[in-house]
Motif scaffolding. Structure first.
Motif, PDB file in Angstrom:
ATOM      1  N   SER A  33       7.868  -6.889  11.739  1.00 20.02           N
ATOM      2  CA  SER A  33       6.408  -7.014  11.784  1.00 20.02           C
ATOM      3  C   SER A  33       5.716  -5.685  11.464  1.00 20.02           C
ATOM      4  N   SER A  34       6.242  -4.564  11.977  1.00 26.03           N
ATOM      5  CA  SER A  34       5.625  -3.264  11.693  1.00 26.03           C
ATOM      6  C   SER A  34       5.793  -2.870  10.232  1.00 26.03           C
ATOM      7  N   SER A  35       6.934  -3.213   9.629  1.00 26.93           N
ATOM      8  CA  SER A  35       7.151  -2.916   8.209  1.00 26.93           C
ATOM      9  C   SER A  35       6.152  -3.664   7.337  1.00 26.93           C
ATOM     10  N   ALA A  36       5.937  -4.932   7.647  1.00 28.42           N
ATOM     11  CA  ALA A  36       4.963  -5.712   6.883  1.00 28.42           C
ATOM     12  C   ALA A  36       3.559  -5.140   7.034  1.00 28.42           C
ATOM     13  N   SER A  37       3.197  -4.719   8.252  1.00 32.06           N
ATOM     14  CA  SER A  37       1.874  -4.145   8.479  1.00 32.06           C
ATOM     15  C   SER A  37       1.691  -2.847   7.704  1.00 32.06           C
ATOM     16  N   MET A  38       2.736  -2.033   7.663  1.00 31.06           N
ATOM     17  CA  MET A  38       2.643  -0.747   6.976  1.00 31.06           C
ATOM     18  C   MET A  38       2.453  -0.933   5.475  1.00 31.06           C
ATOM     19  N   VAL A  39       3.115  -1.918   4.911  1.00 25.77           N
ATOM     20  CA  VAL A  39       2.964  -2.206   3.487  1.00 25.77           C
ATOM     21  C   VAL A  39       1.514  -2.589   3.179  1.00 25.77           C
ATOM     22  N   ILE A  40       0.910  -3.406   4.037  1.00 30.23           N
ATOM     23  CA  ILE A  40      -0.470  -3.855   3.811  1.00 30.23           C
ATOM     24  C   ILE A  40      -1.447  -2.690   3.914  1.00 30.23           C
ATOM     25  N   ILE A  41      -1.282  -1.838   4.923  1.00 27.41           N
ATOM     26  CA  ILE A  41      -2.187  -0.693   5.091  1.00 27.41           C
ATOM     27  C   ILE A  41      -2.074   0.261   3.911  1.00 27.41           C
ATOM     28  N   THR A  42      -0.865   0.465   3.426  1.00 24.44           N
ATOM     29  CA  THR A  42      -0.663   1.357   2.276  1.00 24.44           C
ATOM     30  C   THR A  42      -1.384   0.830   1.043  1.00 24.44           C
ATOM     31  N   ARG A  43      -1.319  -0.466   0.822  1.00 28.45           N
ATOM     32  CA  ARG A  43      -1.999  -1.049  -0.344  1.00 28.45           C
ATOM     33  C   ARG A  43      -3.520  -0.930  -0.212  1.00 28.45           C
ATOM     34  N   ARG A  44      -4.031  -0.970   1.003  1.00 30.36           N
ATOM     35  CA  ARG A  44      -5.483  -0.930   1.189  1.00 30.36           C
ATOM     36  C   ARG A  44      -6.033   0.493   1.156  1.00 30.36           C
ATOM     37  N   VAL A  45      -5.372   1.404   1.839  1.00 32.55           N
ATOM     38  CA  VAL A  45      -5.900   2.753   2.018  1.00 32.55           C
ATOM     39  C   VAL A  45      -5.375   3.703   0.952  1.00 32.55           C
ATOM     40  N   GLY A  46      -4.125   3.517   0.542  1.00 33.61           N
ATOM     41  CA  GLY A  46      -3.538   4.390  -0.462  1.00 33.61           C
ATOM     42  C   GLY A  46      -2.414   5.246   0.095  1.00 33.61           C
ATOM     43  N   TRP A  47      -1.735   5.926  -0.804  1.00 31.91           N
ATOM     44  CA  TRP A  47      -0.553   6.703  -0.431  1.00 31.91           C
ATOM     45  C   TRP A  47      -0.908   8.019   0.243  1.00 31.91           C
ATOM     46  N   LYS A  48      -2.186   8.373   0.279  1.00 30.15           N
ATOM     47  CA  LYS A  48      -2.567   9.630   0.909  1.00 30.15           C
ATOM     48  C   LYS A  48      -2.351   9.620   2.423  1.00 30.15           C
ATOM     49  N   ILE A  49      -2.156   8.442   2.998  1.00 28.42           N
ATOM     50  CA  ILE A  49      -1.881   8.393   4.438  1.00 28.42           C
ATOM     51  C   ILE A  49      -0.516   8.996   4.754  1.00 28.42           C
ATOM     52  N   TYR A  50       0.326   9.168   3.722  1.00 29.13           N
ATOM     53  CA  TYR A  50       1.650   9.768   3.930  1.00 29.13           C
ATOM     54  C   TYR A  50       1.636  11.274   3.650  1.00 29.13           C
ATOM     55  N   HIS A  51       0.433  11.844   3.518  1.00 33.48           N
ATOM     56  CA  HIS A  51       0.342  13.275   3.255  1.00 33.48           C
ATOM     57  C   HIS A  51       1.009  14.069   4.388  1.00 33.48           C
TER      58      HIS A  51
END
Length: 514
Positions: A422-440
């Motif tokens: 469930s957390s993996s699926a949520s993380m994929v969705i947030i990444t698509r919405r906000v962008g890869w900069k959250i992994y800075h």
């Protein structure tokens, strides 16, 4: 190894807040471990502890459902404004929570025999009457915990973390003292009364501060915000309802006659021990990060992204060492802390194996908590519902089928997979919405965390080779000190947060002297 410079606003505002919450949760962790030690040494892994654990499940689940439904909605609303409508809405929510929780608790008290019969898979003549008596005490914890969750959320929305921290330590401490004084006079009933007393103390400490942030007004003042909250709250209610069924299903399958007696207590002990590390990791971050993320959700996207990235880096630095400790040193820690009196070595082995299986649940639970709070901050309550409903329903079916056949370890495995997926699926969705900069900065944080954890684990292993009493606990403390020393020396981000923290405390001491 230096991180990119901090965004001054998130760091300056969050350094002291993260530290206050971390210290509070650490204090709660110590008290909870002390309580678990008292319970296992006096009650062991038998009928008394099983009755207490089973009776505690329903009031805790429903209380968490009520508080968990309201908290993600009111924090974004109260965090952004202090209008009359918001304060009046807070008063209405508190009134509604008191009335509904008392109604549910009273109904369960009157029909306690029927409730226990419906929730227990087995028909153990020793367990059911005792469970019924304990349940009639603990059911009143339902309104207490529901109000604690709501009051704490309202205070956190105003970035008031100190009062909830004080209450969170004082309440459990009263439980420990009460049980320690009266443990010889009874078993499950004594710890039930002590638990209820601790919850009431927790609530009484926080409740007076609440009235600075709420007021009671007529229906017309609050109706616009209530309609918006209702629209957002229905999916959250369904999510929290589904999440509240997880412990109920777990207790149901573990009460099966096919399962070894004492499994409920052993499984709960492993989960309580795991939850201590979850509290220190995701609990610290989500408590502080959610109100801050909620304030930036509808402002500058760069600041919103920076807050999420900061939380992710902090999560990595806390979760990586916690996972390593649980996987490699879980059984020695259980042996040193709990193995005495009625808690036998065979119980230690079972809990140790459970911890190894549940270890990776820590990653899923921590990441899932952050993802869900980020979505709630953006007022998206439907996506968490879709993910939770799909994963929890499938997991419950697997539990009902496999656990009575394959035993307690299969329950731990299914639960772990539930959180990770469930957390993996949520993380994929947030990444698509906000962008890869959250992994800075996360690769740097991950390398730093792994390097520091390796040094800390070697330190802990060295202490395990000694003949000292409680060598695993001493090794844990030494390893933790080394780990935080390493990340503090290597990470500019950590050093800046510590500098801001120390500066803040210096200013507070100066003000007190003046």
């Amino acid at each position: 190894m230096n991180d990119a410079p901090l965004d001054k606003q998130p760091a300056a505002g969050s350094g002291r807040q993260y530290f206050v919450v971390f210290v509070g949760l650490f204090g709660q962790l110590v008290i909870q471990l002390l309580l678990q030690k008292l319970l296992t040494s006096t009650l062991g892994a038998g009928v008394q502890l099983d009755a207490y654990r089973f009776s505690l499940t329903l009031p805790m689940s429903i209380g968490a459902m009520l508080a968990g439904t309201i908290s993600p909605i009111i924090i974004p609303i109260f965090g952004r404004n202090n209008s009359t409508e918001s304060r009046a809405t807070g008063g209405f929510i508190v009134t509604l929570a008191i009335a509904s929780s008392l109604l549910i608790a009273g109904s369960c008290f009157v029909f306690s025999s029927q409730v226990i019969a419906a929730l227990q898979a087995g028909n153990d003549p020793k367990l059911r009457p005792l469970t019924n008596d304990v349940f009639r005490i603990l059911i009143w914890l339902l309104p207490v915990n529901a109000l604690i969750g709501i009051v704490q959320s309202l205070l956190n929305a105003k970035l008031n973390f100190r009062i909830p921290v004080i209450a969170g330590i004082a309440g459990p401490l009263c439980t420990v003292i009460g049980y320690w004084i009266f443990s010889e006079t009874g078993g499950a009933q004594v710890i039930a009364w002590a638990t209820l007393t601790g919850g009431i103390v927790n609530l009484l400490i926080q409740f007076p501060a609440l009235f600075h942030h709420i007021q009671f007004s007529g229906w017309r003042v609050i109706s616009p915000q209530l309609r918006a909250m209702l629209w957002l709250g229905l999916p959250v209610l369904m999510v929290t309802f589904l999440q509240s069924t997880i412990p109920l299903v777990d207790k149901y399958v573990l009460s099966s006659p096919r399962i070894l007696s004492g499994s409920i207590g052993l499984y709960d002990l492993s989960f309580q021990f795991l939850n201590a590390f979850i509290m220190l990791a995701s609990g610290t971050l989500s408590t502080v990060a959610f109100p801050r993320i909620a304030r930036k959700a509808f402002g500058d996207k760069t600041e919103f992204t920076a807050e999420i990235a900061l939380a992710l880096r902090g999560l990595i630095l806390l979760v990586v060492p916690a996972v390593s400790v649980l996987f490699f040193f879980g059984e020695p820690l259980i042996e040193d802390i709990f193995e005495s009196g009625a808690f036998l070595h065979r119980d230690t082995i079972i809990v140790g194996h459970l911890l190894q299986t549940l270890t990776f649940l820590l990653i899923g639970a921590s990441l899932g908590e952050l993802c869900a709070k980020t979505m709630y901050a953006a007022q998206d309550t439907r996506t968490p519902l879709i993910i939770a409903s799909t994963v929890i329903v499938i997991a419950s079916i697997f539990k009902l089928y496999f656990v009575p056949i394959h035993g307690i370890q299969s329950l731990a495995l299914i639960t772990t997979l539930t959180y990770v997926i469930s957390s993996s699926a949520s993380m994929v969705i947030i990444t698509r919405r906000v962008g890869w900069k959250i992994y800075h900065g996360t690769p740097t944080a991950l390398i730093l965390a792994i390097s520091g954890t390796a040094c800390a684990c070697l330190t802990g292993l060295a202490f395990l080779q000694s003949d000292w009493p409680y060598n695993s606990v001493i090794g844990l403390i030494a390893g933790a000190a080394l780990y935080f020393g390493i990340i503090g020396a290597a990470s500019r981000e950590v050093r800046e947060m510590l500098t801001l923290l120390c500066a803040g405390f210096s200013k507070q001491r100066t003000r007190r002297r003046i």
